[in-house]
Design a protein around this motif. Sequence first.
Motif, PDB file in Angstrom:
ATOM      1  N   MET B  12       0.693  -1.298   0.022  1.00  0.00           N
ATOM      2  CA  MET B  12       0.032  -0.071  -0.050  1.00  0.00           C
ATOM      3  C   MET B  12       0.963   1.201   0.028  1.00  0.00           C
ATOM      4  O   MET B  12       0.691   2.116  -0.677  1.00  0.00           O
ATOM      5  CB  MET B  12      -0.943   0.062   1.255  1.00  0.00           C
ATOM      6  N   PHE B  13       1.979   1.343   0.765  1.00  0.00           N
ATOM      7  CA  PHE B  13       2.864   2.377   0.654  1.00  0.00           C
ATOM      8  C   PHE B  13       3.480   2.496  -0.639  1.00  0.00           C
ATOM      9  O   PHE B  13       3.414   3.742  -1.268  1.00  0.00           O
ATOM     10  CB  PHE B  13       4.026   2.254   1.660  1.00  0.00           C
ATOM     11  N   LYS B  15       1.948   1.626  -3.502  1.00  0.00           N
ATOM     12  CA  LYS B  15       0.845   2.331  -4.343  1.00  0.00           C
ATOM     13  C   LYS B  15       0.563   3.743  -3.849  1.00  0.00           C
ATOM     14  O   LYS B  15       0.531   4.523  -4.931  1.00  0.00           O
ATOM     15  CB  LYS B  15      -0.491   1.532  -3.792  1.00  0.00           C
ATOM     16  N   ALA B  16       0.644   4.152  -2.796  1.00  0.00           N
ATOM     17  CA  ALA B  16       0.574   5.603  -2.366  1.00  0.00           C
ATOM     18  C   ALA B  16       1.745   6.314  -3.061  1.00  0.00           C
ATOM     19  O   ALA B  16       1.331   7.536  -3.446  1.00  0.00           O
ATOM     20  CB  ALA B  16       0.750   5.704  -0.863  1.00  0.00           C
ATOM     21  N   ALA B  17       2.921   5.704  -3.047  1.00  0.00           N
ATOM     22  CA  ALA B  17       4.092   6.547  -3.405  1.00  0.00           C
ATOM     23  C   ALA B  17       4.032   6.520  -5.096  1.00  0.00           C
ATOM     24  O   ALA B  17       4.319   7.796  -5.507  1.00  0.00           O
ATOM     25  CB  ALA B  17       5.346   5.862  -2.939  1.00  0.00           C
ATOM     26  N   GLU B  19       1.350   6.645  -6.862  1.00  0.00           N
ATOM     27  CA  GLU B  19       0.078   7.479  -7.065  1.00  0.00           C
ATOM     28  C   GLU B  19       0.642   8.857  -6.849  1.00  0.00           C
ATOM     29  O   GLU B  19       0.259   9.960  -7.711  1.00  0.00           O
ATOM     30  CB  GLU B  19      -1.233   7.466  -6.214  1.00  0.00           C
ATOM     31  N   MET B  51       6.037  12.751   2.603  1.00  0.00           N
ATOM     32  CA  MET B  51       7.134  12.148   2.100  1.00  0.00           C
ATOM     33  C   MET B  51       8.635  12.552   3.210  1.00  0.00           C
ATOM     34  O   MET B  51       9.590  11.827   3.149  1.00  0.00           O
ATOM     35  CB  MET B  51       7.436  12.619   0.552  1.00  0.00           C
ATOM     36  N   ALA B  69      10.167   1.373   4.176  1.00  0.00           N
ATOM     37  CA  ALA B  69       9.187   2.386   3.579  1.00  0.00           C
ATOM     38  C   ALA B  69       9.785   3.447   2.837  1.00  0.00           C
ATOM     39  O   ALA B  69       9.352   3.872   1.748  1.00  0.00           O
ATOM     40  CB  ALA B  69       8.433   2.596   4.756  1.00  0.00           C
ATOM     41  N   ALA B  73       9.313   4.193  -1.292  1.00  0.00           N
ATOM     42  CA  ALA B  73       9.047   5.701  -1.730  1.00  0.00           C
ATOM     43  C   ALA B  73       9.647   6.281  -2.634  1.00  0.00           C
ATOM     44  O   ALA B  73       9.451   6.753  -3.680  1.00  0.00           O
ATOM     45  CB  ALA B  73       8.763   6.608  -0.459  1.00  0.00           C
TER      46      ALA B  73
END
Lengths: 334, 378, 265
Positions: B12-13, B15-17, B19, B51, B69, B73
């Motif tokens: 999920m991290f 995916k967030a990064a 996006e 970030m 993490a 990122a």
Amino acid sequence: MKKQPGSVWVIAEQIDCRILDVSLQLIAHARKLAIELETSVEAVLLGDKMNEQTRQLFAAGADRVYLGNAPDLAHYQPEIYTEIIVKLAKERQPEIVLIGSTSMGRELAPLVAARLGTGLTAHCIDLVLDENKILESIIPAYGGLLSIICPEKRPQMATIAAGVFPKPEMDENRTGEIIALEVPDDIPRRIQTLEIIREKPQGVSFESAPIVVAGGAGAGDLEGWRKIADLAETLNAALGATRPAVDEGWAELETMVGQSGKIVSPELYIGVGLSGELQHMVGIVGAKVMVAINNDAKSPVFEQVDYGVVDDCREFVPVLINKIKEYQEKLVTC
Amino acid sequence: MIDFTFTEEQEMFRKAAREFAETKVADKVPEMEETEKASDEVVKALGEAEMMALTIPEEYGGLGLGYTARLIALEEISKVSVATGMMLQIFALGIEPIIQFGSEEQKKKYLPALAKGELLASVAVTEATGGSDPTGIRTSYRKEGNDYILNGRKCFITNSHIADTITVLAKDEENPKAFNAFIVEKGMEGFKPTREEHKLGMRGCNTGELAFENCRIPSENLLGVEGKGMRVALAAIGDVGRGGMVGCALGLHAACLEASVKFANERILYGKPISNLQTIQNKLADMKIDLEAGRLLGYRATSMQDKGMRSSNEFAVAKYFTTEAAQKAAKMAVDIHGGYGCMEEYAVSRYLRDSFVLGPSAGTSDIMKVIIARWVLS
Amino acid sequence: MLKIVVCVKAVPDPKEAHKIKIDPATKILTRSDVPFVLNLVDKNAMEAALQLKEQLDAHITILSMGPPPADNIVKECLALGADQGFLLSDRAFGGADAYATAYTLAKGIEKIGPYDVVLCGMASSDGSTEWVGPEMATFLKIPVVTRVNEIVEYDGEWWKVKAGLENGYRLVRVKLPAVFTVTRDLNTPRSLTFSGIIKARKKEITQWGIDELAVPEESAGQKGSPTIISNLATIDSKRTVEIITGTREEKAEQLVQKLADTGLI
């Protein structure tokens, strides 16, 4: 003794007292199914002051029209419409119920189907009877066609978009029986339609356009999409979109061409930046000439068209527009 | 048993990064390349997307997520803009000395604002004489009352002109064995960023020189113990610095592979896409093999780091391998693109330029080998 | 407090969904490793819920039906800001059509407890029926508005929404509790944040099977589905393509000639 099958129903739709083409197309197809099933075609029409319009339903092939005529029915009202149709279907036990894949149909059909406890197939591209006289709904999926049936529950219900079936030949001499429907007075009325706004569609309409330009995800961004729109404008073509292009927000949902969108029959189709997904391609019926522009030489779209150009559409389309303009100017000066 | 999979949360991290990079950074890349400047909007967006907060402990307004993490990122951001990855990497390197060696007051003063992205950080060790042997630096300090007076120049400093706080390493004027690390703030008297560099690659991150002329630094800005500043500066470079470059390299490498696959499927030769040619397939396979191997090295090192283990040697290996591999991948990507690869419209030309900047940052490949050899021989 | 249930679905990633094909010989779907993601328009339903929560005192529950790995999309919604999640997962739920899906979800909603608003995406990218919202509303015996592209008034028992029509919209007044299916035009969904993902650690996903839901076996999954797939066919829409080659200019020129031959331009 073999049980006499119920009739084939079409839930007709009117907007401002005008019967939609899709309803007439469905009645004509229902006629074919009814002949095979040795039963009758019945249409349900709800509206206000619609007596005159029933003639069209008969002309298209209906044997009987259930007509609800009341000010309350002038516009689609989900609760009342559902209640009337469900009550009638329970009484009359139709074998098949067909509804146009319009914004009304897409809401009304599942409301009716759930109340009747029966199955409903969505946005079919064909409806045929199998060897057991069971309705097969044909739906594109996974690069092939699925046949979906509702073997036990009745009626068998399906929605179909405008253009899937051809415009019927109207027999103005046909007549039939009109059965008036009562508006029930015990409706909860938890939904009230306050206003219906319909704007004139922008651009060239799909129904009449000899050329359809359709764009897909390959446009890349809104800027790329505008280039495809320019191409459509240059060609005086209707501009269609694939689902990904709609999902990206470049194009309106109403311009989506394909199984769950518009079905079009242009003379010339130009697919730009799209991969030839079946769900989109089934939306183009009987195009004489098909062209694809896609940057991926391996894209399945190139197996489904007559002419292909492998290039980045964002770069190629502006060049193509210039060439078309040059050609058009030459025509004028000749 | 060793688990080589990412957790659901880590996915999920990623995916967030991803996006974030695709929606907030990608659009700004052409502008950054054109102006050769970091984009203010990107810096702001990095802050808003938390970030800057990744490695800062929760009690100081950060997320306390650790280094795996952070690598995720950095990898995703660098895939879109390695210059932005670099900016973020140096940010983390700049704040790590505060996290590890800062006093309670210093942490409370700086970290919350850094975590929010209100302050941008950097680190300044390198000088004209080099950065790999920091004992050779000439920037010096002398004590004057409660303050320190700093003199000298730092060069090739990432975020030089845009950073608000910079961790600066300097040498005692009197004692060549004593070093101090200071938190220098933008606007301090006697401190100014001077020359802005024009780099071969990573044009979207700001690099330049810093000048200190009798710059007065209050003693509360001293990081760690008086005279032990070398430890403060080096602790962060060994793992956070090298690890950050691994993230930049992995992202760039992945971008090279993705662009190459796309182009190879599009480009027609002899009536077929060139991806049908074995020679092209061979290149794609090589790129993939190195990317997979690099990821294993990088994430192994961060998982050790997250467990609090010593990991600077493992990071040296990962840094060497991934930056070299990214450079090879960038060349192959340009080769696959043929003439198009030389055109600025194609991102691979940027990838090639960017790839050359990976090596020197946080220690060249040769230095990595020196470190690795020392590890082997120890 | 406004109690919102958002129904979401895990679908094959639309970017890779074309990789799922029917094997022409066996007529079985070719195996593929296409990842499952949150259905695109469900994100708009989720965003609508989050915006309501920012405006009102609201509580957001996520409900999904799917195999156990589908809990990652529920988790994603929790990371976006939902308060609790439920996954209806059981072998017996497998093979459900829209009808059985709507029925099972309705049972799930009833078991979760009192609610005011149920939000879902207009359709899923894999099924594309648009049926689940209205059918679910029918089973819950509450009103539904489909294709909502604007929530105009949302205080009190009666809401006012705009719902899409061909080239227009209808303005509808509807009494809560109600189901709303939403379109992509409703809003712009926010992105995941790292802190949201961390906060989701403490949020629970409850998994319910057929026994917990007390759904009779004949009403669930394939058994409870009135429709079935009776055949899978491959189609032959093939045309013989002529690929136009040359420089960009040449390609454009040749294509214009081909178009001119149709007499349409």
